[in-house]
Design an enzyme around this catalytic site. Structure first.
Site, PDB file in Angstrom:
ATOM      1  N   HIS A   1       0.859  -1.199   0.000  1.00  0.00           N
ATOM      2  CA  HIS A   1       0.000   0.000   0.000  1.00  0.00           C
ATOM      3  C   HIS A   1       0.892   1.244   0.000  1.00  0.00           C
ATOM      4  CE1 HIS A   1      -3.202   2.704   0.560  1.00  0.00           C
ATOM      5  NE2 HIS A   1      -3.867   2.131   1.540  1.00  0.00           N
TER       6      HIS A   1
ATOM      7  N   HIS B   1      -2.698   6.869  -0.955  1.00  0.00           N
ATOM      8  CA  HIS B   1      -3.708   7.491  -0.079  1.00  0.00           C
ATOM      9  C   HIS B   1      -3.185   8.188   1.172  1.00  0.00           C
ATOM     10  CE1 HIS B   1      -6.514   4.230  -1.972  1.00  0.00           C
ATOM     11  NE2 HIS B   1      -6.092   5.121  -2.845  1.00  0.00           N
TER      12      HIS B   1
ATOM     13  N   TYR C   1      -0.726   7.350   3.284  1.00  0.00           N
ATOM     14  CA  TYR C   1      -0.172   6.561   4.392  1.00  0.00           C
ATOM     15  C   TYR C   1       1.366   6.537   4.309  1.00  0.00           C
ATOM     16  CZ  TYR C   1      -5.053   5.728   5.158  1.00  0.00           C
ATOM     17  OH  TYR C   1      -6.384   5.935   5.400  1.00  0.00           O
TER      18      TYR C   1
HETATM   19  C1  LIG Z   1     -14.710   1.707   3.348  1.00  0.00           C
HETATM   20  C2  LIG Z   1     -13.486   1.875   2.508  1.00  0.00           C
HETATM   21  C3  LIG Z   1     -12.264   1.413   2.974  1.00  0.00           C
HETATM   22  C4  LIG Z   1     -11.116   1.502   2.180  1.00  0.00           C
HETATM   23  N1  LIG Z   1      -9.947   0.969   2.638  1.00  0.00           N
HETATM   24  C5  LIG Z   1      -8.862   0.920   1.819  1.00  0.00           C
HETATM   25  C6  LIG Z   1      -7.704   0.207   2.216  1.00  0.00           C
HETATM   26  O1  LIG Z   1      -7.619  -0.423   3.287  1.00  0.00           O
HETATM   27  N2  LIG Z   1      -6.653   0.208   1.353  1.00  0.00           N
HETATM   28  C7  LIG Z   1      -6.692   0.866   0.141  1.00  0.00           C
HETATM   29  O2  LIG Z   1      -5.720   0.847  -0.603  1.00  0.00           O
HETATM   30  N3  LIG Z   1      -7.801   1.526  -0.249  1.00  0.00           N
HETATM   31  C8  LIG Z   1      -8.892   1.548   0.533  1.00  0.00           C
HETATM   32  N4  LIG Z   1     -10.043   2.153   0.099  1.00  0.00           N
HETATM   33  C9  LIG Z   1     -10.119   2.659  -1.288  1.00  0.00           C
HETATM   34  C10 LIG Z   1     -10.666   1.560  -2.225  1.00  0.00           C
HETATM   35  O3  LIG Z   1      -9.698   0.535  -2.424  1.00  0.00           O
HETATM   36  C11 LIG Z   1     -11.068   2.103  -3.617  1.00  0.00           C
HETATM   37  O4  LIG Z   1      -9.930   2.520  -4.321  1.00  0.00           O
HETATM   38  C12 LIG Z   1     -12.029   3.261  -3.492  1.00  0.00           C
HETATM   39  O5  LIG Z   1     -13.159   2.887  -2.736  1.00  0.00           O
HETATM   40  C13 LIG Z   1     -12.493   3.741  -4.873  1.00  0.00           C
HETATM   41  O6  LIG Z   1     -13.197   2.758  -5.554  1.00  0.00           O
HETATM   42  P1  LIG Z   1     -14.820   2.835  -5.665  1.00  0.00           P
HETATM   43  O7  LIG Z   1     -15.150   4.142  -6.310  1.00  0.00           O
HETATM   44  O8  LIG Z   1     -15.143   1.637  -6.550  1.00  0.00           O
HETATM   45  O9  LIG Z   1     -15.372   2.719  -4.291  1.00  0.00           O
HETATM   46  C14 LIG Z   1     -11.185   2.100   0.884  1.00  0.00           C
HETATM   47  C15 LIG Z   1     -12.415   2.592   0.436  1.00  0.00           C
HETATM   48  C16 LIG Z   1     -13.559   2.473   1.215  1.00  0.00           C
HETATM   49  C17 LIG Z   1     -14.871   2.966   0.669  1.00  0.00           C
END
Ligand SMILES: Cc1cc2nc3c(=O)[nH]c(=O)nc-3n(C[C@H](O)[C@H](O)[C@H](O)COP(=O)(O)O)c2cc1C
Length: 398
Positions: free
Chosen positions: A186, A189, A191
């Site tokens: 990862h 975002h 981190y």
């Molecule tokens: C509840 C939630 C938790 C997430 N946790 C992570 C995570 O642990 N690691 C990560 O790389 N992205 C995380 N994301 C981002 C998602 O992997 C994804 O890129 C993001 O939701 C955009 O895609 P979508 O528009 O299909 O939801 C999270 C997103 C959501 C909504």
């Protein structure tokens, strides 16, 4: 034949793909998502049901962000992969996914400064590339469900960094021991790894910082190399989000940064004579504050330009994530903008998302209020399937 279809008349999104040594039957991937259903950093049985529900024969899942060490957490009730108990608990989840025919990678996570003394051993300040805290524009979710202010982090000394790299390496080894098919680093975002990559955060003056891209990419590349040497390049993937400023992760030139990472990954692949499994890039449209290469929130056109440039430059499997609908995903794969598309929120509320997308069925709406709550069923494994029969077989033996 419509341009987005294969010779069999199916959209390429639903056609097989060879992801390195893995054979996938379609291109719809479960995006990594933190769901806060672990307990004391240990995965729980409900997680086996959640992941099994989202498994399909020949499908591919990425786990929620999983802690590499005790200093890694910044959310309540997230799982780790640094102790034997965690490895044993993950093994049951991975087995449930494999029993349904899917592959699963473990996402290795350290939040860096996106933490709080309540999550740190001995109540210490969180660690980062910098001593600058995340601004008050962002709030941290605390164990009691309230929101707090991000505290001032402690900047890692350069001599401490090899230990953190070693934690990633050991976590990757543990993930393979738990049965995972591979790991995703990862690096996105806002981190820890992103805190080194972005010039809006990294204010170091040593070999891990400054305006030099070589220095800012150093930590990520050391982690990638350590993990590759431990479990093999063909089981390692990397996630980045050069144009996402979540948690103040701004860069003055996201495209240049993204290309710098891609260039180094390409070089590493050549050096080790094997490709990584994939590169995963988050689309800026995922957040309201997404940046473009001009460093400002931008148009769809600018965003597509950035993603296409990274796609063109990377010599391997390219996965996109962020704001995809059925139509956008079909188009992205058909046009060659992505090999794979990961879905987040829609996969939370549609355990049989792959089937629904394929037959163009209506989608369940997701409820944000239960994204990060702890109930092992509500908002987690109780979203309805299209057909009752396609629901999971009883997992009571787990
Ligand atoms: C509840 C939630 C938790 C997430 N946790 C992570 C995570 O642990 N690691 C990560 O790389 N992205 C995380 N994301 C981002 C998602 O992997 C994804 O890129 C993001 O939701 C955009 O895609 P979508 O528009 O299909 O939801 C999270 C997103 C959501 C909504």
């Amino acid at each position: 034949m419509a341009p987005e279809t294969t010779t069999q008349g199916r959209a390429a999104l639903f056609s097989p793909y060879k992801m390195g040594k893995f054979n996938l039957s379609h291109r719809v991937v479960l995006a990594p998502m933190t769901r806060c259903r672990a307990l004391n950093w240990i995965p729980q049985p409900a997680m086996a049901e959640y992941y099994a529900q989202r498994s399909t024969p020949g499908g591919f899942l990425i786990s929620e962000g999983t802690l590499i060490s005790p200093t890694a957490p910044g959310f309540p009730h997230v799982p780790g992969i640094y102790s034997e108990e965690q490895v044993a608990a993950w093994r049951k989840i991975v087995d449930a996914v494999h029993a349904k025919g899917s592959l699963i990678f473990c996402q290795l996570w350290h939040v860096g400064r996106a933490s709080h003394p309540v999550y740190q051993p001995g109540g210490a300040p969180p660690i980062s590339s910098t001593t600058k805290p995340i601004s008050a524009r962002w709030r941290i979710l605390l164990p009691d469900g309230s929101y707090g202010v991000y505290p001032e982090p402690r900047a890692l000394k350069s001599y401490e960094i090899p230990d953190i790299v070693q934690h990633y390496r050991q976590a990757a080894v543990n993930a393979i021991r738990a049965g995972f098919d591979g790991i995703e680093i990862h690096g996105a975002h806002g981190y820890l790894i992103d805190q080194f990559l972005k010039d809006g955060i990294n204010d170091r003056t040593d070999e891990y910082g400054g305006s030099s891209l070589e220095n800012r990419c150093r930590f990520l590349m050391q982690v990638v190399k350590a993990v590759v040497s431990a479990i093999g390049a063909d089981r390692v993937a990397v996630r980045i989000s050069p144009a996402i400023d979540h948690l103040d992760a701004m860069d003055s030139n996201p495209l240049r940064l993204g290309l710098a990472v891609v260039e180094r990954l390409n070089r590493l692949q050549q050096e080790v004579g094997s490709k990584l499994t994939y590169l995963h890039v988050t689309q800026p449209r995922y957040t309201a504050y997404g940046q473009t290469e001009s460093g400002r929130p931008g148009s769809e056109e600018e965003e597509a330009h950035l993603m296409r440039n990274l796609r063109k430059a990377y010599q391997g499997t390219f996965m996109c994530s962020g704001g995809f609908t059925r139509e956008l995903a079909i188009e992205a794969v058909a046009q060659g903008d992505a090999d794979l598309v990961s879905f987040g929120r829609l996969y939370i509320s549609n355990p049989d998302l792959v089937l629904r997308l394929e037959v163009n069925a209506p989608l369940n709406k997701y409820n944000r209020k239960t994204f990060y709550t702890q109930d092992p069923v509500v908002g987690y494994t109780d979203y309805p399937f299209l057909n009752k029969e396609s629901g999971p077989k009883s997992l009571s033996r787990l």
